[in-house]
Design an enzyme around this catalytic site. Sequence first.
Site, PDB file in Angstrom:
ATOM      1  N   HIS A 246      -1.235   0.781  15.619  1.00 34.30           N
ATOM      2  CA  HIS A 246       0.032   1.115  14.963  1.00 34.30           C
ATOM      3  C   HIS A 246       1.239   0.775  15.819  1.00 34.30           C
ATOM      4  CE1 HIS A 246      -3.067   3.649  13.145  1.00 34.30           C
ATOM      5  NE2 HIS A 246      -2.371   3.525  12.016  1.00 34.30           N
TER       6      HIS A 246
ATOM      7  N   GLN B 139       1.860  -2.327   5.634  1.00 36.96           N
ATOM      8  CA  GLN B 139       2.181  -0.961   6.042  1.00 36.96           C
ATOM      9  C   GLN B 139       2.522  -0.873   7.533  1.00 36.96           C
ATOM     10  OE1 GLN B 139      -0.742   2.466   5.743  1.00 36.96           O
ATOM     11  NE2 GLN B 139       0.420   2.624   3.846  1.00 36.96           N
TER      12      GLN B 139
ATOM     13  N   PHE C 106      -1.655  -4.391  10.539  1.00 31.86           N
ATOM     14  CA  PHE C 106      -2.603  -4.615   9.445  1.00 31.86           C
ATOM     15  C   PHE C 106      -2.392  -5.986   8.795  1.00 31.86           C
ATOM     16  CE2 PHE C 106      -2.069   0.210   8.541  1.00 31.86           C
ATOM     17  CZ  PHE C 106      -2.642   0.494   9.762  1.00 31.86           C
TER      18      PHE C 106
ATOM     19  N   GLU D  51       0.842  -1.200   0.000  1.00 30.43           N
ATOM     20  CA  GLU D  51       0.000   0.000   0.000  1.00 30.43           C
ATOM     21  C   GLU D  51       0.881   1.256   0.000  1.00 30.43           C
ATOM     22  OE1 GLU D  51      -2.175  -0.859   3.541  1.00 30.43           O
ATOM     23  OE2 GLU D  51      -3.043  -2.641   2.654  1.00 30.43           O
TER      24      GLU D  51
ATOM     25  N   GLU E 175      -4.627  -6.560   2.554  1.00 35.79           N
ATOM     26  CA  GLU E 175      -3.382  -7.273   2.891  1.00 35.79           C
ATOM     27  C   GLU E 175      -3.438  -8.731   2.460  1.00 35.79           C
ATOM     28  OE1 GLU E 175      -4.915  -5.167   4.840  1.00 35.79           O
ATOM     29  OE2 GLU E 175      -3.410  -3.597   5.084  1.00 35.79           O
TER      30      GLU E 175
END
Lengths: 444, 327
Positions: B129, B82, B86, B29, B60
């Site tokens: 994240h 990324q 994810f 991505e 993904e």
Amino acid sequence: MMKTMTEIVVPQLAESLVSATIDKWLKQPGDWVDIYEPVCEIITDKVSAELPSTVAGKFVRILVGNGETVPVGTPICIIETEGSAEGAGSAATHGETAPPEKTADSSASSNQVEDAPMRNRFSPAVQQLAAEHAIRLTDVQGTGLGGRITRKDVLAYVASGAGKANQAVSGHPGAVAPRTVDAAAQVRSSGMHLTETPRFPKIEVESSSNSGRGDSFIDVTPIRNTIARNMRQSVTEIPHAWTMIEVDVTNLVLLRNKLKDDFMKREGINLTYLAFLMKAVVNAIKDVPIMNSMWAVDKIIVKRDINIALAVGTEDSVHTPVIKNADHKNVAGLAKEIEELARKTREGKLTLSDMQGGTFTINNTGSFGSILSYPIINYPQAAILTFESIVKRPVVINDMIAVRSMANLCLSLDHRILDGVICGRFLQRVKDNLESFNLESKLY
Amino acid sequence: MPVIEYIDAIRQAMKEEMERDEDVFVLGEDVGLKGGVFTTTKGLQEQFGEQRVLDTPLAESAIAGVAIGAAMYGMKPIAEMQYSDFMFPATNQIISEAAKIRYRSNNDWTCPIVIRAPIGGGIFGGLYHSQCPESVFFGTPGIKIVAPYRAYDAKGLLKAAVRDPDPVIFFENKKCYKLILGDVPDEEYIVPIGKANVLREGDDITVISYSMPLHFIEQAAAELANEGISAHILDLRTLQPLDKEGILEAVRKTGKVLIIHEDNKTGGVGAEVSAIIAEELLYELDAPIMRLCGPDVPAMPINPPGEKFFLLNKEKVKEAMRQLALY
């Protein structure tokens, strides 16, 4: 002379202890305090104890009053010492580098009852090193948590050569370690001797200069020892006699060849000759019950149950697991039992009950190629029978020579109980039973 | 020797491998036009074109699936997730397909893919994240997992991963990207997969770790040296397969071992490492095996005190190391 202020702290009296309460001050400002002299009484969840001073000097100030509860490690009073050369100095340097250790350290030198809770807890590494270098761990100083002896302590002790000095010259002035033991030994006046080092197995190494020829030494295992004892007892107590008979098992071979594949399919196990032999022996014992007996000095005990012990060999031992009530089982049942016991023996899973109660022993010596053997009776039974290899031999039948499958049966007997005639009759019964198996015989 | 950032080392490795072998390509991505959200793939599309640096949809599972298919056709894809957070939609592709193709086809097919995924917190990333998903893939036979902590290893391991005939997950630490600078030689080299690395020799305690926490450990060890505590530090570098000999050798040095990672404690890599040690070295242990890991809470908190509580730092590491040394 230099004057130093030294704080007395609440020591770690026990592993789980986090705080302590000051019960009563025994010293007041201005008093002189000797080293190890109690300065106050303290109460904890676990113990009540007098707290000894770690230094000698003038009592200067109380920091924690009567009845107050403070965490472990808290300073509770200040003592002024002169000339910080000795204990106080070292305690202070320790304190600077590693605060948590300070409490343990000061308590180790002062409180004598609970001084070092980890002192006698040895890690595997420490025990291994101690065994390797033949070190008494009581001689080693512990610098770890709660006085624990660390691996490094042992290595340092080995490197210092203290252990050897100790062995060579007792009370050598240079050796610091023995003094520690003495101190510890004095402290322990109760029945529990916690400083005693666990015993390590001493491994004697044969010096090569003595043996020279490279003989090797095999430790006698418990099972080897048991075998040796039983064999010696049997041979020394029982007057052995021996006899042998030969059996024509041609029909049995045909019968087995006919049935074995189906049997394997149906039961998942081998149909062995041994099962047929066992059936023949059991039936013969029924006709000659005295074979199933034992010598009891002033009487002979004839056993009611026929429990056949089966000699099962492995590479380095032989076991005699027992098939109980063998007379209640048919050939198929016996084959299963034999398979089961052989498996258990190979896997080392025999239980005590598998081994007990045998009244007559059978040894399948043919399985390792023997054609003749002289078995030792499985004490205290009356007899033992071996089943030798089945071999094809020319045999005279009705003045004609025929090739027949022949096998020898050897019997060792206790001559106190049994004599030739009765054993001859027994063997004849076994022979008849074996030879009467034919293609019509039933397994079930 | 040039000093470059950790993220530059990763980019260099991809660039050099793409120059070396035209079967190598990158997909993920925003990896193309934008050059990646962290700029890891910056400049690659300009150099190699859209055919070899593919911008993919936000899927993904598709990224991993396309990569696996291409790999079975003889390509050498580098698939970027990324954030490792994810990566979970692709888990089925990775665990059930990529990891098993060689076995399933009886050695007829291989799957030489590299999956790059940034792990770790401390970037104010919160829930989605910051995760460390090593333990999800760890223990899946058929995939290799590497997790470099410095620029040199990042470049060398990524090159080794691209050339490896089997699937390799490359867990790069996003906190390290710009924070960590290190010497990286100009000349060609690779860091072999499956070899741990001793970062510091010592004889009081052994510390085993991987990825970001090693920086804390090295700092703490330097400070503890002043207190007279000497730490032996082992960087696992490869998590799957673990370098058993390397681990055992490092533990033998001291008999006291502390395992540190940011992934949470239960079922983490440290659990396996400690089990290996317990199985093989019981009689050489001088203290209970210790672990310092992320707490077993569902996610990295976004609030700064919470994040600070969750994350390892030099002080926490130092305290644990000191405790073990004193034991």
